[in-house]
Design a protein around this motif. Sequence first.
Motif, PDB file in Angstrom:
ATOM      1  N   LYS A   1      67.166  84.452  84.635  1.00  0.00           N
ATOM      2  CA  LYS A   1      68.390  83.657  84.684  1.00  0.00           C
ATOM      3  C   LYS A   1      68.408  82.755  83.464  1.00  0.00           C
ATOM      4  CE  LYS A   1      68.615  83.753  89.710  1.00  0.00           C
ATOM      5  NZ  LYS A   1      68.435  83.007  90.960  1.00  0.00           N
ATOM      6  N   ALA A   2      69.522  82.834  82.698  1.00  0.00           N
ATOM      7  CA  ALA A   2      69.638  82.069  81.454  1.00  0.00           C
ATOM      8  C   ALA A   2      70.584  80.893  81.639  1.00  0.00           C
ATOM      9  CB  ALA A   2      70.140  82.971  80.332  1.00  0.00           C
ATOM     10  N   ARG A   3      70.188  79.770  81.032  1.00  0.00           N
ATOM     11  CA  ARG A   3      71.044  78.587  81.055  1.00  0.00           C
ATOM     12  C   ARG A   3      70.796  77.815  79.767  1.00  0.00           C
ATOM     13  NH1 ARG A   3      71.567  74.087  85.907  1.00  0.00           N
ATOM     14  NH2 ARG A   3      73.298  72.909  84.977  1.00  0.00           N
ATOM     15  N   GLY A   4      71.786  77.813  78.881  1.00  0.00           N
ATOM     16  CA  GLY A   4      71.604  77.181  77.581  1.00  0.00           C
ATOM     17  C   GLY A   4      70.551  77.922  76.792  1.00  0.00           C
ATOM     18  N   ARG A   5      69.537  77.194  76.364  1.00  0.00           N
ATOM     19  CA  ARG A   5      68.410  77.811  75.646  1.00  0.00           C
ATOM     20  C   ARG A   5      67.201  78.037  76.556  1.00  0.00           C
ATOM     21  NH1 ARG A   5      68.199  78.471  70.514  1.00  0.00           N
ATOM     22  NH2 ARG A   5      65.935  78.167  70.402  1.00  0.00           N
ATOM     23  N   ASN A   6      67.378  77.822  77.855  1.00  0.00           N
ATOM     24  CA  ASN A   6      66.278  77.983  78.806  1.00  0.00           C
ATOM     25  C   ASN A   6      66.422  79.268  79.619  1.00  0.00           C
ATOM     26  OD1 ASN A   6      65.068  75.584  78.035  1.00  0.00           O
ATOM     27  ND2 ASN A   6      66.151  74.383  79.596  1.00  0.00           N
ATOM     28  N   LEU A   7      65.288  79.861  79.923  1.00  0.00           N
ATOM     29  CA  LEU A   7      65.240  81.025  80.800  1.00  0.00           C
ATOM     30  C   LEU A   7      64.364  80.685  81.989  1.00  0.00           C
ATOM     31  CD1 LEU A   7      64.741  82.232  77.620  1.00  0.00           C
ATOM     32  CD2 LEU A   7      65.177  84.338  78.855  1.00  0.00           C
ATOM     33  N   THR A   8      64.804  81.044  83.174  1.00  0.00           N
ATOM     34  CA  THR A   8      63.969  80.960  84.368  1.00  0.00           C
ATOM     35  C   THR A   8      63.642  82.381  84.782  1.00  0.00           C
ATOM     36  OG1 THR A   8      64.994  78.889  85.065  1.00  0.00           O
ATOM     37  CG2 THR A   8      63.805  80.143  86.734  1.00  0.00           C
ATOM     38  N   VAL A   9      62.350  82.712  84.780  1.00  0.00           N
ATOM     39  CA  VAL A   9      61.932  84.100  85.000  1.00  0.00           C
ATOM     40  C   VAL A   9      61.034  84.197  86.228  1.00  0.00           C
ATOM     41  CG1 VAL A   9      62.081  84.601  82.532  1.00  0.00           C
ATOM     42  CG2 VAL A   9      59.896  83.882  83.497  1.00  0.00           C
ATOM     43  N   SER A  10      61.104  85.353  86.874  1.00  0.00           N
ATOM     44  CA  SER A  10      60.233  85.661  88.007  1.00  0.00           C
ATOM     45  C   SER A  10      59.715  87.078  87.842  1.00  0.00           C
ATOM     46  CB  SER A  10      60.991  85.548  89.329  1.00  0.00           C
ATOM     47  OG  SER A  10      61.507  84.246  89.514  1.00  0.00           O
ATOM     48  N   VAL A  11      58.470  87.280  88.208  1.00  0.00           N
ATOM     49  CA  VAL A  11      57.892  88.628  88.159  1.00  0.00           C
ATOM     50  C   VAL A  11      57.988  89.255  89.539  1.00  0.00           C
ATOM     51  CG1 VAL A  11      56.323  88.207  86.245  1.00  0.00           C
ATOM     52  CG2 VAL A  11      55.594  87.658  88.566  1.00  0.00           C
ATOM     53  N   PRO A  12      57.899  90.583  89.638  1.00  0.00           N
ATOM     54  CA  PRO A  12      57.917  91.241  90.947  1.00  0.00           C
ATOM     55  C   PRO A  12      56.757  90.772  91.814  1.00  0.00           C
ATOM     56  CG  PRO A  12      58.270  92.828  89.176  1.00  0.00           C
ATOM     57  CD  PRO A  12      57.866  91.547  88.527  1.00  0.00           C
ATOM     58  N   ALA A  13      56.872  90.966  93.116  1.00  0.00           N
ATOM     59  CA  ALA A  13      55.878  90.456  94.067  1.00  0.00           C
ATOM     60  C   ALA A  13      54.502  91.086  93.895  1.00  0.00           C
ATOM     61  CB  ALA A  13      56.373  90.675  95.495  1.00  0.00           C
ATOM     62  N   TYR A  14      54.423  92.258  93.248  1.00  0.00           N
ATOM     63  CA  TYR A  14      53.118  92.885  93.042  1.00  0.00           C
ATOM     64  C   TYR A  14      52.404  92.332  91.808  1.00  0.00           C
ATOM     65  CZ  TYR A  14      56.303  95.751  90.206  1.00  0.00           C
ATOM     66  OH  TYR A  14      57.262  96.166  89.326  1.00  0.00           O
TER      67      TYR A  14
ATOM     68  N   VAL B   1      53.413  81.661  77.290  1.00  0.00           N
ATOM     69  CA  VAL B   1      52.996  82.687  76.336  1.00  0.00           C
ATOM     70  C   VAL B   1      52.793  84.035  77.022  1.00  0.00           C
ATOM     71  CG1 VAL B   1      50.485  82.347  76.482  1.00  0.00           C
ATOM     72  CG2 VAL B   1      51.506  83.063  74.322  1.00  0.00           C
ATOM     73  N   ASP B   2      52.518  84.022  78.345  1.00  0.00           N
ATOM     74  CA  ASP B   2      52.391  85.285  79.078  1.00  0.00           C
ATOM     75  C   ASP B   2      53.732  86.009  79.120  1.00  0.00           C
ATOM     76  OD1 ASP B   2      49.671  84.887  79.729  1.00  0.00           O
ATOM     77  OD2 ASP B   2      50.236  83.573  81.376  1.00  0.00           O
ATOM     78  N   VAL B   3      54.807  85.255  79.254  1.00  0.00           N
ATOM     79  CA  VAL B   3      56.145  85.847  79.248  1.00  0.00           C
ATOM     80  C   VAL B   3      56.470  86.394  77.862  1.00  0.00           C
ATOM     81  CG1 VAL B   3      58.597  85.423  79.674  1.00  0.00           C
ATOM     82  CG2 VAL B   3      56.865  84.206  81.027  1.00  0.00           C
ATOM     83  N   VAL B   4      56.112  85.629  76.830  1.00  0.00           N
ATOM     84  CA  VAL B   4      56.358  86.068  75.456  1.00  0.00           C
ATOM     85  C   VAL B   4      55.593  87.352  75.160  1.00  0.00           C
ATOM     86  CG1 VAL B   4      56.137  85.441  73.026  1.00  0.00           C
ATOM     87  CG2 VAL B   4      56.798  83.702  74.700  1.00  0.00           C
ATOM     88  N   GLU B   5      54.364  87.451  75.655  1.00  0.00           N
ATOM     89  CA  GLU B   5      53.585  88.677  75.440  1.00  0.00           C
ATOM     90  C   GLU B   5      54.266  89.873  76.088  1.00  0.00           C
ATOM     91  OE1 GLU B   5      49.089  90.482  76.168  1.00  0.00           O
ATOM     92  OE2 GLU B   5      49.883  88.934  77.503  1.00  0.00           O
TER      93      GLU B   5
END
Length: 567
Positions: free
Chosen positions: A321-334, A342-346
């Motif tokens: 979900k994007a808002r302005g210059r920020n992203l809110t991210v979620s990974v699957p339950a597994y 930095v894990d997201v960037v990788e």
Amino acid sequence: MPTIQIKMKDLENLLGRSITISELADRLPLVKGEIKGYDETTGEMKLELNDTNRPDLWCVEGVARQIKTHRLKRAVPYPFYHGKRKSAAVVDVTPSLKTIRPYIGACIARGLTIDDETLVQLIQTQEKLSESFGRKRQLVSIGLYRLAKIAFPVVYKTVRPDETRFVPLGFESSMTPAEILKKHPKGIAYAGILSKTAEYPLLADRENKVLSFPPIINSREVGEVQAGDRDLFVEVTGTDLRMVILTVNILAANLADRGAEIEPVEVHYPYATDFGRKITMPMVLAKPMTLDLDHFTTALGEAIAMPKAVSVLKAYGYDVKARGRNLTVSVPAYRDDLLHPVDVVEDFAISRGYGSFEPEMPSEFTVGGLSSIEQFSDRARESMIGMGFQEVISNILTHHEESVVRMNLPASSDNGDLVTVENVMSQTYSALRNGIIPSLLRVEAASSKSFYPHRIFEAGDTAVTDAKAPEGTRTVLKLAALIAHPAANFSELHSCLDLWMYYMSKTYQLEPAAHPSFIEGRVGLIRVGGRDLGLIGELHPQVLQNWQIAMPCAVFELTLDLLSESR
């Protein structure tokens, strides 16, 4: 790194399409994997997965899922992780397990007829997760059962070593838990996990039918899953609840990918846990993470536009979900491996492909060189070798017994500054050495058949606790030397120290000292420039006995860091 065996046909069935070896090789960077072998006649393939943070990828289902997700540009949906779910199946936990093996998770898989390849892959995944992720079943172990033979609720309880009997997998006759630990191959292999408990975990159903003796072995009646079976009960026990839940989530996704309908199981705990007293699994585990686009620019050296960041992360399975210059991210339950932005960037870089980034040549030219302390330590080594000492190189990892108990120090002592390792995989490597003398004694103990005299030394890193250091620890460079033969004594080693100090252009003094590792009256404190640098002396007979060394030994040890600074 985890290595798995798969069948090419099985992988294609999970992908829902055919794939060439060349195309697969191009897709495997998505899972940090590579092909280590392929037999065209049998279709068998060996994959090496170079990621220890993603246990969901240590199976053919996980590999296929990640490749399929990237092709579809979105995550594969698993509705059983979400929403209000009523469970007809319950597992009750008894209070006595709190200090033994306190956590259990479970789910049910219906409608999947187990064929030979599915069974092979289930067993392989079970072993990979239990042995590697679960630290040889200490943190996590897995059980698979024939659902039709189970009457709910299932009870997770404890029993005395000889209280009950059942037929374990691989045997024809019934045995008690105590007998299993002594006679069954799995019991012998994993008995150490339960060595400190007076009672043992047991999983039984409403009719008191034994499912398993976790984490050791399943019962043969209920826990022997075979090709042709249709419905499964899956359970995971362990000492880390978060890892237990993640393992259930992974197994549920794998079985769903093969066509099973996943039903939740509710676990009732008599004690508080981080997720409450009633937990329905599978469940969403990871929390959303918020980061801004600057994290991508800083780490990747390239400005990333918001639409691109969103699309590339979604193609790797993220909910974004994007808002302005920020992203809110979620990974699957597994997945439960996001610790830092930095894990997201990788994952963004993996999803987009490292080859898509424009290489940038260095703009400055620099010449590397040894630091002054390394130059000093090299000079110290050369001087020791010039005096006839042989250099040894040892591991900085050790354990409390070598650094404390065998050195004749009080058992409760850590010598003031021993750095221990948290969540160790092996007690052999449970601490960082704070001195080098134990490393030399380990070598000497293994060298009794070599001709005497023995003259060995080592210059290397040690670690000590330091509250003022940023990480609470500090690395210290030390040098130690040992002489061993029937007449080894203080005077002989003192003459070596005196000559070595001359070569190093240093002036030192010796002062009387007392230390439990040395013979009283035959130990001295090495001082340079008014500072204590180390000790020299003859080792106490108790120390030699602890190390099973038959010859007298004289040793000295000093801190090279401090010596290099002195004048």
